[in-house]
Design a protein around this motif. Structure first.
Motif, PDB file in Angstrom:
ATOM      1  N   TYR A  89      37.627 -35.665 -73.393  1.00 16.76           N
ATOM      2  CA  TYR A  89      37.435 -36.886 -74.193  1.00 16.76           C
ATOM      3  C   TYR A  89      37.794 -36.609 -75.647  1.00 16.76           C
ATOM      4  CZ  TYR A  89      35.223 -40.781 -76.600  1.00 16.76           C
ATOM      5  OH  TYR A  89      34.987 -41.862 -77.408  1.00 16.76           O
ATOM      6  N   ASN A  90      38.478 -37.567 -76.262  1.00 15.55           N
ATOM      7  CA  ASN A  90      38.774 -37.505 -77.687  1.00 15.55           C
ATOM      8  C   ASN A  90      39.095 -38.915 -78.177  1.00 15.55           C
ATOM      9  OD1 ASN A  90      39.265 -36.600 -80.269  1.00 15.55           O
ATOM     10  ND2 ASN A  90      40.586 -34.901 -79.614  1.00 15.55           N
ATOM     11  N   ALA A  91      38.910 -39.107 -79.485  1.00 11.87           N
ATOM     12  CA  ALA A  91      39.172 -40.413 -80.082  1.00 11.87           C
ATOM     13  C   ALA A  91      40.101 -40.246 -81.272  1.00 11.87           C
ATOM     14  CB  ALA A  91      37.865 -41.082 -80.518  1.00 11.87           C
ATOM     15  N   ILE A  92      41.010 -41.170 -81.426  1.00 13.09           N
ATOM     16  CA  ILE A  92      41.921 -41.198 -82.571  1.00 13.09           C
ATOM     17  C   ILE A  92      41.492 -42.354 -83.469  1.00 13.09           C
ATOM     18  CG2 ILE A  92      44.292 -41.519 -83.332  1.00 13.09           C
ATOM     19  CD1 ILE A  92      45.231 -40.389 -80.689  1.00 13.09           C
ATOM     20  N   TYR A  93      41.100 -42.015 -84.702  1.00 12.59           N
ATOM     21  CA  TYR A  93      40.675 -43.044 -85.659  1.00 12.59           C
ATOM     22  C   TYR A  93      41.674 -43.096 -86.814  1.00 12.59           C
ATOM     23  CZ  TYR A  93      38.075 -45.638 -89.160  1.00 12.59           C
ATOM     24  OH  TYR A  93      37.702 -46.560 -90.102  1.00 12.59           O
ATOM     25  N   LEU A  94      42.026 -44.312 -87.195  1.00 14.16           N
ATOM     26  CA  LEU A  94      42.930 -44.552 -88.314  1.00 14.16           C
ATOM     27  C   LEU A  94      42.277 -45.528 -89.280  1.00 14.16           C
ATOM     28  CD1 LEU A  94      46.165 -45.200 -86.198  1.00 14.16           C
ATOM     29  CD2 LEU A  94      45.473 -43.020 -87.204  1.00 14.16           C
ATOM     30  N   VAL A 145      42.448 -51.588 -93.418  1.00 16.34           N
ATOM     31  CA  VAL A 145      42.885 -51.702 -92.024  1.00 16.34           C
ATOM     32  C   VAL A 145      42.372 -50.470 -91.273  1.00 16.34           C
ATOM     33  CG1 VAL A 145      44.861 -51.960 -90.482  1.00 16.34           C
ATOM     34  CG2 VAL A 145      44.955 -52.910 -92.802  1.00 16.34           C
ATOM     35  N   TYR A 146      41.798 -50.682 -90.096  1.00 17.60           N
ATOM     36  CA  TYR A 146      41.259 -49.562 -89.330  1.00 17.60           C
ATOM     37  C   TYR A 146      41.438 -49.812 -87.836  1.00 17.60           C
ATOM     38  CZ  TYR A 146      37.280 -52.714 -88.584  1.00 17.60           C
ATOM     39  OH  TYR A 146      36.490 -53.798 -88.240  1.00 17.60           O
ATOM     40  N   SER A 147      41.453 -48.733 -87.086  1.00 18.34           N
ATOM     41  CA  SER A 147      41.564 -48.847 -85.630  1.00 18.34           C
ATOM     42  C   SER A 147      41.172 -47.525 -84.995  1.00 18.34           C
ATOM     43  CB  SER A 147      42.989 -49.227 -85.227  1.00 18.34           C
ATOM     44  OG  SER A 147      43.055 -49.421 -83.824  1.00 18.34           O
ATOM     45  N   GLN A 148      40.660 -47.620 -83.797  1.00 14.03           N
ATOM     46  CA  GLN A 148      40.300 -46.426 -83.032  1.00 14.03           C
ATOM     47  C   GLN A 148      40.672 -46.627 -81.574  1.00 14.03           C
ATOM     48  OE1 GLN A 148      36.524 -44.162 -83.574  1.00 14.03           O
ATOM     49  NE2 GLN A 148      36.100 -44.736 -81.438  1.00 14.03           N
ATOM     50  N   ALA A 149      41.224 -45.576 -80.981  1.00 15.43           N
ATOM     51  CA  ALA A 149      41.527 -45.555 -79.548  1.00 15.43           C
ATOM     52  C   ALA A 149      40.865 -44.320 -78.951  1.00 15.43           C
ATOM     53  CB  ALA A 149      43.027 -45.526 -79.306  1.00 15.43           C
ATOM     54  N   SER A 150      40.070 -44.523 -77.921  1.00 17.18           N
ATOM     55  CA  SER A 150      39.358 -43.424 -77.270  1.00 17.18           C
ATOM     56  C   SER A 150      40.011 -43.132 -75.913  1.00 17.18           C
ATOM     57  CB  SER A 150      37.883 -43.780 -77.079  1.00 17.18           C
ATOM     58  OG  SER A 150      37.265 -44.001 -78.340  1.00 17.18           O
ATOM     59  N   THR A 187      36.977 -48.444 -78.437  1.00 15.56           N
ATOM     60  CA  THR A 187      38.345 -48.779 -78.820  1.00 15.56           C
ATOM     61  C   THR A 187      38.323 -50.113 -79.557  1.00 15.56           C
ATOM     62  OG1 THR A 187      39.269 -47.589 -76.910  1.00 15.56           O
ATOM     63  CG2 THR A 187      40.677 -49.221 -77.968  1.00 15.56           C
ATOM     64  N   PHE A 188      38.740 -50.090 -80.826  1.00 11.30           N
ATOM     65  CA  PHE A 188      38.628 -51.309 -81.646  1.00 11.30           C
ATOM     66  C   PHE A 188      39.730 -51.344 -82.698  1.00 11.30           C
ATOM     67  CE2 PHE A 188      35.596 -48.071 -83.034  1.00 11.30           C
ATOM     68  CZ  PHE A 188      36.041 -47.805 -84.328  1.00 11.30           C
ATOM     69  N   PHE A 189      39.853 -52.516 -83.337  1.00 16.88           N
ATOM     70  CA  PHE A 189      40.913 -52.780 -84.318  1.00 16.88           C
ATOM     71  C   PHE A 189      40.358 -53.832 -85.287  1.00 16.88           C
ATOM     72  CE2 PHE A 189      45.376 -54.824 -84.857  1.00 16.88           C
ATOM     73  CZ  PHE A 189      45.573 -54.121 -86.051  1.00 16.88           C
ATOM     74  N   GLY A 190      40.518 -53.602 -86.595  1.00 19.35           N
ATOM     75  CA  GLY A 190      39.970 -54.569 -87.548  1.00 19.35           C
ATOM     76  C   GLY A 190      40.610 -54.492 -88.916  1.00 19.35           C
TER      77      GLY A 190
END
Length: 264
Positions: free
Chosen positions: A222-227, A144-149, A256-259
């Motif tokens: 700017y910054n991105a949070i990746y999980l 499971v992964y996701s990122q929000a920028s 910004t994505f989710f998968g």
């Protein structure tokens, strides 16, 4: 008593007989010697023939093994699938996988919305997007992964005019870059648990420290949070995300994505 005396003929006869005996013995020794050398020669020839046969057989066997190896290598190289062939094989029996692109419209929705048919978004293998949540089709191991920028507007302190220390401190406090905590979280609901559970989360502090220095007017921080992590999920489990500072989200393609995709 009769006396016997050899005549010349007898003498000649005897001499002739002794000479013949010596000649016969010499011929017999030569014959044996020739026979021995002949046997040795034939044995050597036979050994040479055996060596040649063994060497030839060994060479052909090695050549045959090498030929088989080369043919196997050629066959392997020839049978190496092309990328489109690999994709066809994967598509013939696709594993459960989904990739979603995010968007946010403050006037239409109260939260981040996910789309499977937008940008690089897709879904296959029975995994689906329902009510803005991912539904797991089968029990198994999943990544499971996701990122929000985020891009946050920071306020840099302007050049101040000389004044009292109290005024300067007050102006500095008012114009100091504001710290905006940003968070992104992935939730899971499973019937085996019976309640919602946070499985991944992260927090960033925007516009603070070195990150906010040197920013031009309107450029923003700017910054991105990746999980991302592996989980044992059950059939029917539901996954969704929660983010803060939605107005600061960057929703351009790939930011910004989710998968989710099945590992086995």
């Amino acid at each position: 008593m009769v006396a016997y005396s050899p005549t010349p003929a007898d003498v000649e006869r005897g001499a002739h007989q002794d000479h013949s005996l010596v000649l016969v013995q010499t011929q017999s020794w030569l014959n044996r010697t020739l026979k021995i050398f002949g046997v040795i020669f034939f044995l050597a020839l036979a050994l040479a023939l055996v060596f040649v046969v063994v060497w030839t057989w060994s060479t052909r066997r090695d050549a045959g093994v090498q030929t088989v190896q080369i043919e196997a290598l050629i066959q392997t190289t020839t049978d190496k699938p092309e990328p489109h062939t690999i994709l066809k094989r994967i598509n013939s029996k696709p594993k459960a996988a989904i990739h979603l692109e995010g968007s946010y419209d403050e006037g239409k929705h109260s939260g981040l919305q996910w789309h499977s048919g937008q940008g690089q978004g897709f879904s296959q293998g029975g995994i689906q997007l329902q009510n803005n949540s991912i539904i797991i089709p089968e029990t198994g191991l999943y990544f499971v992964y996701s990122q929000a920028s985020f891009r946050v507007s920071c306020h840099n302190p302007p050049t101040s005019t000389p004044g009292s220390k109290e005024v300067e401190e007050e102006e500095e406090e008012e114009t100091r870059p504001q710290s905006s905590p940003l968070s992104h979280r992935v939730w899971r609901f499973s019937e085996s648990f019976g309640n919602d559970a946070s499985i991944m989360s992260a927090v960033r502090s925007a516009c603070s420290g070195q990150d906010a220095r040197g920013l031009e007017e309107g450029q923003g921080w700017y910054n991105a949070i990746y999980l991302g992590a592996v989980f044992q999920l059950n059939k029917g489990d539901r996954l969704w995300t929660e983010s803060t500072q939605l107005s600061e989200l960057e929703t351009e393609e790939g930011k910004t994505f989710f998968g989710v995709f099945a590992l086995f």
